[in-house]
Design an enzyme around this catalytic site. Structure first.
Site, mmCIF file in Angstrom:
data_model
loop_
_atom_site.group_PDB
_atom_site.id
_atom_site.type_symbol
_atom_site.label_atom_id
_atom_site.label_comp_id
_atom_site.label_asym_id
_atom_site.label_seq_id
_atom_site.Cartn_x
_atom_site.Cartn_y
_atom_site.Cartn_z
ATOM 1 N N GLU A 56 0.829 -1.213 0.000
ATOM 2 C CA GLU A 56 0.000 0.000 0.000
ATOM 3 C C GLU A 56 0.864 1.263 0.000
ATOM 4 O O GLU A 56 0.447 2.320 0.461
ATOM 5 C CB GLU A 56 -0.958 -0.009 1.196
ATOM 6 C CG GLU A 56 -1.956 -1.154 1.134
ATOM 7 C CD GLU A 56 -3.393 -0.737 1.386
ATOM 8 O OE1 GLU A 56 -3.657 0.446 1.630
ATOM 9 O OE2 GLU A 56 -4.261 -1.626 1.329
ATOM 10 N N HIS B 92 -4.987 2.327 0.181
ATOM 11 C CA HIS B 92 -4.190 3.177 -0.707
ATOM 12 C C HIS B 92 -3.980 2.461 -2.026
ATOM 13 O O HIS B 92 -3.488 1.338 -2.050
ATOM 14 C CB HIS B 92 -2.828 3.493 -0.066
ATOM 15 C CG HIS B 92 -2.955 4.127 1.280
ATOM 16 N ND1 HIS B 92 -3.302 3.407 2.404
ATOM 17 C CD2 HIS B 92 -2.812 5.415 1.677
ATOM 18 C CE1 HIS B 92 -3.359 4.234 3.441
ATOM 19 N NE2 HIS B 92 -3.071 5.449 3.026
ATOM 20 N N LYS C 206 -10.632 5.767 5.540
ATOM 21 C CA LYS C 206 -9.698 6.581 4.741
ATOM 22 C C LYS C 206 -9.375 5.880 3.429
ATOM 23 O O LYS C 206 -9.171 4.661 3.414
ATOM 24 C CB LYS C 206 -8.401 6.819 5.524
ATOM 25 C CG LYS C 206 -7.313 7.539 4.726
ATOM 26 C CD LYS C 206 -5.963 7.496 5.445
ATOM 27 C CE LYS C 206 -4.861 8.062 4.544
ATOM 28 N NZ LYS C 206 -3.508 7.833 5.114
#
Length: 254
Positions: free
Chosen positions: A87, A144, A171
């Site tokens: 990530e 991510h 997130k």
């Protein structure tokens, strides 16, 4: 679930997006110097990106360093993050070791927020989330994508997955290949805020094209933005003072 989360004296999810800066020193000396310098800046949250630390394999050294960082920064909110290589982090470790490290850090009670990656074993994530909550530590469940920007629907789906796993703050960070990718991220942010208005979320589009997403969180619904102090920890981070000025200008216009 409350609309905002109070971490020490900082309220996340209310007003101007909170500015987070990452601590990325590799040695104890570098980390101490960096923490002392960042303490003097007006930042809201300090993130220790522990994947940069050369002694990360030694939990005793990690805890000792964590104690020193806490001592230096005082009452500043501290986010602990081990970002895996898959990530965008500095190194890869086995999932078992990843969760063992995060549990050891939680046991200290020295942190205020913990970052856990979304695409790990579900039950292990839930266990760590429950442990964090038992110690009044907030959890950021993150994802991510450094290769691309998923569809708007997929971005919303991943944020909802994080929410269902018990995240206090879901997130996601994605890499745009075009301006339309940036618009997809911003559109997904608005949709997520409409679907879960009582939960702070964090979204960003990385790189130069995505820089606008780091500035306009208050407009679209992202509660934290990451800035660069000396060295960026992710592509597209804006220098701290420039970002603060932009956030204030936008806030006054709303």
């Amino acid at each position: 679930m409350s609309k905002s989360i109070k971490v020490r004296e900082v309220i996340i999810g209310e007003g101007i997006p909170k500015i987070c800066v990452s601590l990325i020193g590799r040695t104890k000396e570098e980390l101490r110097e960096e923490a002392a310098a960042l303490k003097e800046l007006r930042i809201d949250i300090l993130e220790w990106r522990a994947d940069y630390f050369t002694e990360i394999d030694n939990k005793k050294r990690v805890i000792e360093m964590l104690q020193q960082v806490r001592e230096i920064i005082g009452n500043m909110p501290l986010l602990f993050t081990f970002r895996t290589a898959k990530e965008g982090g500095e190194r890869q470790i086995e999932e078992q070791e990843y969760f063992s490290l995060n549990k050891s850090v939680l046991e200290t009670g020295l942190i205020d927020l913990l970052d856990i990656e979304l695409f790990m074993e579900t039950e292990a994530i839930k266990e760590v989330v429950n442990m964090a909550h038992s110690k009044q530590i907030a959890v950021v469940v993150s994802n991510h994508d450094f290769d691309k920007t998923p569809s708007k629907e997929e971005i919303v789906s991943r944020l909802q997955m994080a929410r269902q796993l018990g995240a206090d703050i879901p997130k996601i960070a994605v890499m745009p290949k075009s301006v339309k990718d940036v618009i997809a991220l911003l559109d997904a942010t608005v949709t997520m805020k409409e679907e879960a208005p009582n939960q702070p979320i964090v979204t960003m589009s990385m790189g130069g094209k995505g820089a606008v997403s780091r500035m306009a969180g208050e407009v679209f619904g992202s509660a934290i933005t990451f800035a660069a102090a000396n060295k960026a920890s992710a592509p597209g981070q804006i220098p701290l003072e420039e970002l603060r000025t932009i956030l204030n200008v936008l806030h006054k216009s709303l």
